[in-house]
Design an enzyme around this catalytic site. Structure first.
Site, PDB file in Angstrom:
ATOM      1  N   TYR A 159       5.330  -4.978  46.858  1.00  0.00           N
ATOM      2  CA  TYR A 159       4.592  -5.288  48.083  1.00  0.00           C
ATOM      3  C   TYR A 159       4.290  -4.018  48.867  1.00  0.00           C
ATOM      4  O   TYR A 159       5.198  -3.252  49.191  1.00  0.00           O
ATOM      5  CB  TYR A 159       5.406  -6.251  48.972  1.00  0.00           C
ATOM      6  CG  TYR A 159       4.631  -6.685  50.194  1.00  0.00           C
ATOM      7  CD1 TYR A 159       3.540  -7.541  50.069  1.00  0.00           C
ATOM      8  CD2 TYR A 159       4.946  -6.204  51.458  1.00  0.00           C
ATOM      9  CE1 TYR A 159       2.794  -7.925  51.173  1.00  0.00           C
ATOM     10  CE2 TYR A 159       4.210  -6.587  52.577  1.00  0.00           C
ATOM     11  CZ  TYR A 159       3.140  -7.442  52.427  1.00  0.00           C
ATOM     12  OH  TYR A 159       2.401  -7.814  53.527  1.00  0.00           O
ATOM     13  N   ASP A 257       6.783   4.136  48.494  1.00  0.00           N
ATOM     14  CA  ASP A 257       6.610   3.309  49.682  1.00  0.00           C
ATOM     15  C   ASP A 257       8.011   3.075  50.248  1.00  0.00           C
ATOM     16  O   ASP A 257       8.780   2.280  49.722  1.00  0.00           O
ATOM     17  CB  ASP A 257       5.931   1.983  49.287  1.00  0.00           C
ATOM     18  CG  ASP A 257       5.790   1.045  50.484  1.00  0.00           C
ATOM     19  OD1 ASP A 257       6.400   1.313  51.532  1.00  0.00           O
ATOM     20  OD2 ASP A 257       5.074   0.036  50.343  1.00  0.00           O
ATOM     21  N   LYS A 284       7.535   0.511  59.905  1.00  0.00           N
ATOM     22  CA  LYS A 284       8.665  -0.259  60.459  1.00  0.00           C
ATOM     23  C   LYS A 284       9.531   0.535  61.443  1.00  0.00           C
ATOM     24  O   LYS A 284       9.088   0.819  62.524  1.00  0.00           O
ATOM     25  CB  LYS A 284       9.483  -0.847  59.318  1.00  0.00           C
ATOM     26  CG  LYS A 284       8.612  -1.839  58.491  1.00  0.00           C
ATOM     27  CD  LYS A 284       9.434  -2.850  57.771  1.00  0.00           C
ATOM     28  CE  LYS A 284       8.650  -3.663  56.786  1.00  0.00           C
ATOM     29  NZ  LYS A 284       8.393  -5.026  57.171  1.00  0.00           N
TER      30      LYS A 284
HETATM   31  C1  LIG Z   1       7.496  -1.959  51.322  1.00  0.00           C
HETATM   32  C2  LIG Z   1       6.430  -2.341  52.317  1.00  0.00           C
HETATM   33  N1  LIG Z   1       5.270  -1.689  52.309  1.00  0.00           N
HETATM   34  C3  LIG Z   1       4.292  -1.977  53.184  1.00  0.00           C
HETATM   35  C4  LIG Z   1       4.448  -2.993  54.098  1.00  0.00           C
HETATM   36  C5  LIG Z   1       3.338  -3.319  55.054  1.00  0.00           C
HETATM   37  O1  LIG Z   1       3.703  -2.939  56.347  1.00  0.00           O
HETATM   38  P1  LIG Z   1       2.984  -3.599  57.610  1.00  0.00           P
HETATM   39  O2  LIG Z   1       3.401  -5.027  57.655  1.00  0.00           O
HETATM   40  O3  LIG Z   1       3.484  -2.784  58.773  1.00  0.00           O
HETATM   41  O4  LIG Z   1       1.521  -3.441  57.409  1.00  0.00           O
HETATM   42  C6  LIG Z   1       5.651  -3.698  54.141  1.00  0.00           C
HETATM   43  C7  LIG Z   1       5.838  -4.796  55.092  1.00  0.00           C
HETATM   44  O5  LIG Z   1       6.702  -5.633  54.998  1.00  0.00           O
HETATM   45  C8  LIG Z   1       6.672  -3.376  53.220  1.00  0.00           C
HETATM   46  O6  LIG Z   1       7.829  -4.028  53.196  1.00  0.00           O
END
Ligand SMILES: Cc1ncc(COP(=O)(O)O)c(C=O)c1O
Length: 460
Positions: A159, A257, A284
Site C-alpha cells: 500500500y 516507503d 504520518k
Molecule cells: C505505507 C504507506 N504509504 C503511503 C500511505 C498514504 O499516506 P496518506 O494516507 O497520508 O496519503 C500510507 C497510508 O496509510 C501508508 O501506510
C-alpha cells in the site's frame, strides 16, 4: 451450538453496539445527506455504522454519546503522542499565530529537514508535500526522471496511498495460481498498468527473475520494508539486504516507503536493518498529526528538484512545507527520541504477548504479528509472509473481524476493524493490561461463534 444461536452471538454484539452509540446513528443518518455513505474516508467506515468521535485526549477518545475509549487506532499510525500532546499543541499554536502558511520559504522547513536527515542515514536532502500518497507519487516520479525509464516494480498487496500507480495491486491477487498478475480497478488507465510490474513480498527469486527480464525498463523498486496495510508482514531475515543487492546488480533504484514504518526506529526500518535505499517516502508522524508528506534521498538524485538544474522536475503544492505541519512535526519527533521509541516498542511487544497468551488460554489459533508499536491479529492457522495470504485471511474471516471489532468497541477499546492495534506514548502498563483484558473477554464472547464457523481455529 447451532447456526441460529450463533446468529444470536452477532446479534447480541450488534444490539449492544447500537444501544451504546445512538447519537452516532443519528449523525450517520444526517451525514448521509451530504457525504456519500455518510463518511469521507473508506477505512473509518464499518458496519452497521461508525462511531462518531467527539474529542481526543492523550491516549483516549470520547464519542458523541459520552463513551470513553482507549485509542488503539491513533489515526492509522499517524499519531505517536496520542491526542493534543502539550508540546505539539504549543508548537502548532505558535505557528498558527505567526501565520499558517506564508507563501515563502521559512526556517522551520530546513529545521525539520535537518532533523529528518540526521535521523535517517540514507536521507541527504528532502522535499515536502502534503501526505504519504504524494510522497510515494513524487518518489516514483523522481526515480523515473533520474533513470529515464518508466516502469515501477512494486509488491503485490503493498500500500502506497491513493494515486493511480499506487492503486495497482493494492489488494493482493488472491486468485493467482502462483505468480501475482498486475491488477487494478477498471478505472485505472491501461497506460498505468503497462508501467507497473508486481512481485510477491519476501520472495527474492521472484524479484531476481522479474528484474533480470525487465531491468532495461524498470526505474525503481518501490516497497515498504514491512508490509503495513497488508497486516504487518515482516521481511524474512536477509530479504531487505537481498533486495538492496539485486536492485544494485540490475541497476534500478530502491525506494522505501517508510510512511508508516518510520515510527519503529529513530531512522526507520532502514536504519534498524542497516539497508540504505536510494529514495524514501515519509508521512504520518513527521507531521505530528497535521497532514504532511516528504520524499528524499541521495543529493545527486534529488538535485532534479534544484531550480538551477538544467531540467528540474516541477514540484510545488500550495501547502507543501506549511508552518503548522513543520512545527508540529518537529516537536513530535524531538519528543520521540530513542528512549521513547524503545519504551513504546516494549509496550507493543507486551501487548502482542498478552494477545498470544489470551488466545492460547482459550484454545484459539490466530497469528499475532507485531513490530514495535503496532500489533496485527490474523485469523489464520499459519504465519503469513506475504500479502496474498493476509488477504485470503481477511476475505474468509470478514464477519469475525467485524464482530471482534464491535465487541472491542463495546468494551471501550477503539481499534482498526482489520485487527490493527497502534500504540501511542501516553500509554503505560495500565493501558496495555486494559487492552489485553478486553481482548480476552471479547475472545470468550466470540469463542462459540469461532467454534461453529471456523473450527480450524480451535486447538482442540
Ligand atoms: C505505507 C504507506 N504509504 C503511503 C500511505 C498514504 O499516506 P496518506 O494516507 O497520508 O496519503 C500510507 C497510508 O496509510 C501508508 O501506510
Amino acid at each position: 451450538m447451532n447456526k441460529c444461536e450463533l446468529h444470536s452471538v452477532g446479534k447480541h454484539i450488534e444490539a449492544k453496539y447500537r444501544r451504546r452509540t445512538a447519537e452516532s446513528q443519528k449523525h450517520i443518518e444526517a451525514a448521509q445527506k451530504w457525504l456519500p455513505g455518510g463518511d469521507t474516508r473508506r477505512v473509518s467506515y464499518y458496519f452497521p455504522y461508525p462511531t462518531f468521535m467527539h474529542k481526543g485526549e492523550g491516549c483516549y477518545l470520547f464519542d458523541c454519546d459520552g463513551n470513553k475509549y482507549l485509542d488503539l487506532v491513533n489515526n492509522y499510525t499517524s499519531l505517536i503522542h496520542g491526542h493534543a500532546h502539550p508540546r505539539v499543541v504549543e508548537a502548532a499554536t505558535v505557528a498558527i499565530k505567526n501565520g499558517m502558511v506564508l507563501g515563502a520559504p521559512v526556517e522551520l522547513q530546513y529545521r525539520h529537514a535537518e532533523h529528518l536527515c540526521s535521523r535517517i542515514p540514507s536521507l541527504e536532502v528532502v522535499r515536502y508535500c502534503n501526505c504519504g500518497t504524494e510522497a510515494t507519487m513524487f518518489a516514483m516520479r523522481t526515480a523515473r526522471a533520474y533513470k529515464g525509464r518508466h516502469t515501477i516494480l512494486k509488491m503485490d498487496g503493498g500500500y502506497h496511498g491513493g494515486h493511480e500507480f499506487a492503486q495497482v495491486n493494492i489488494y493482493a491477487d488472491t486468485d493467482a495460481e502462483s505468480f501475482p498478475r498486475v491488477c487494478a480497478d477498471p478505472w485505472i488507465p491501461p497506460g498505468v498498468l503497462n508501467d507497473i510490474l508486481v512481485i510477491p513480498f519476501n520472495d527474492l527469486d521472484a524479484a531476481e527473475d522479474v528484474l533480470k527480464k525487465n531491468n532495461e525498463r524498470i526505474a525503481a523498486v518501490m516497497m515498504e520494508p514491512c508490509l503495513g496495510a497488508a497486516g504487518g508482514i515482516n521481511p524474512k531475515p536477509g530479504y531487505l539486504q537481498g533486495m538492496r543487492e539485486l536492485t544494485r546488480r540490475y541497476d534500478v533504484l530502491l525506494i522505501y516507503d517508510e510512511v508508516m514504518s518510520f515510527r519503529y526506529h529513530t531512522g526507520g526500518i532502514q536504519a534498524a536493518e542497516g539497508v540504505q535505499p536510494d529514495l524514501t517516502a515519509l508521512g504520518k508522524i513527521i507531521g505530528g498529526g497535521i497532514p504532511v508528506g516528504a520524499f528524499g534521498g541521495r543529493r545527486e538524485i534529488m538535485a532534479l528538484y534544484d531550480p538551477t538544474h538544467p531540467r528540474p522536475i516541477f514540484h510545488s503544492g500550495t501547502f507543501s512545507g506549511n508552518s503548522i505541519a513543520m512545527a508540529a512535526g518537529l516537536a513530535t519527533m524531538e519528543t520521540y527520541d530513542e528512549s521513547a521509541i524503545e519504551r513504546l516498542n516494549r509496550l507493543g511487544e507486551r501487548l502482542a504477548r498478552g494477545f498470544k497468551g489470551a488466545l492460547n488460554g482459550l484454545g484459539i489459533k490466530a497469528q499475532v504479528l507485531g513490530r514495535g508499536s503496532t500489533v496485527n491479529v490474523h485469523w489464520l492457522t499459519e504465519t503469513p509472509d506475504n500479502a496474498k495470504v493476509t488477504m485470503q485471511g481477511y476475505l474468509s474471516t470478514s464477519e469475525l473481524l467485524r464482530l471482534f471489532h464491535l465487541e472491542m468497541m463495546n468494551r471501550g477499546i477503539y481499534t482498526a476493524p482489520r485487527a490493527l492495534y497502534v500504540l501511542s506514548t501516553p500509554m503505560a502498563d495500565k493501558e496495555i493490561e486494559t487492552a489485553i483484558s478486553a481482548f480476552k473477554s471479547t475472545l470468550s464472547v466470540l469463542k462459540p461463534y469461532i467454534a461453529d464457523q471456523f473450527p480450524r481455529l480451535l486447538t482442540d
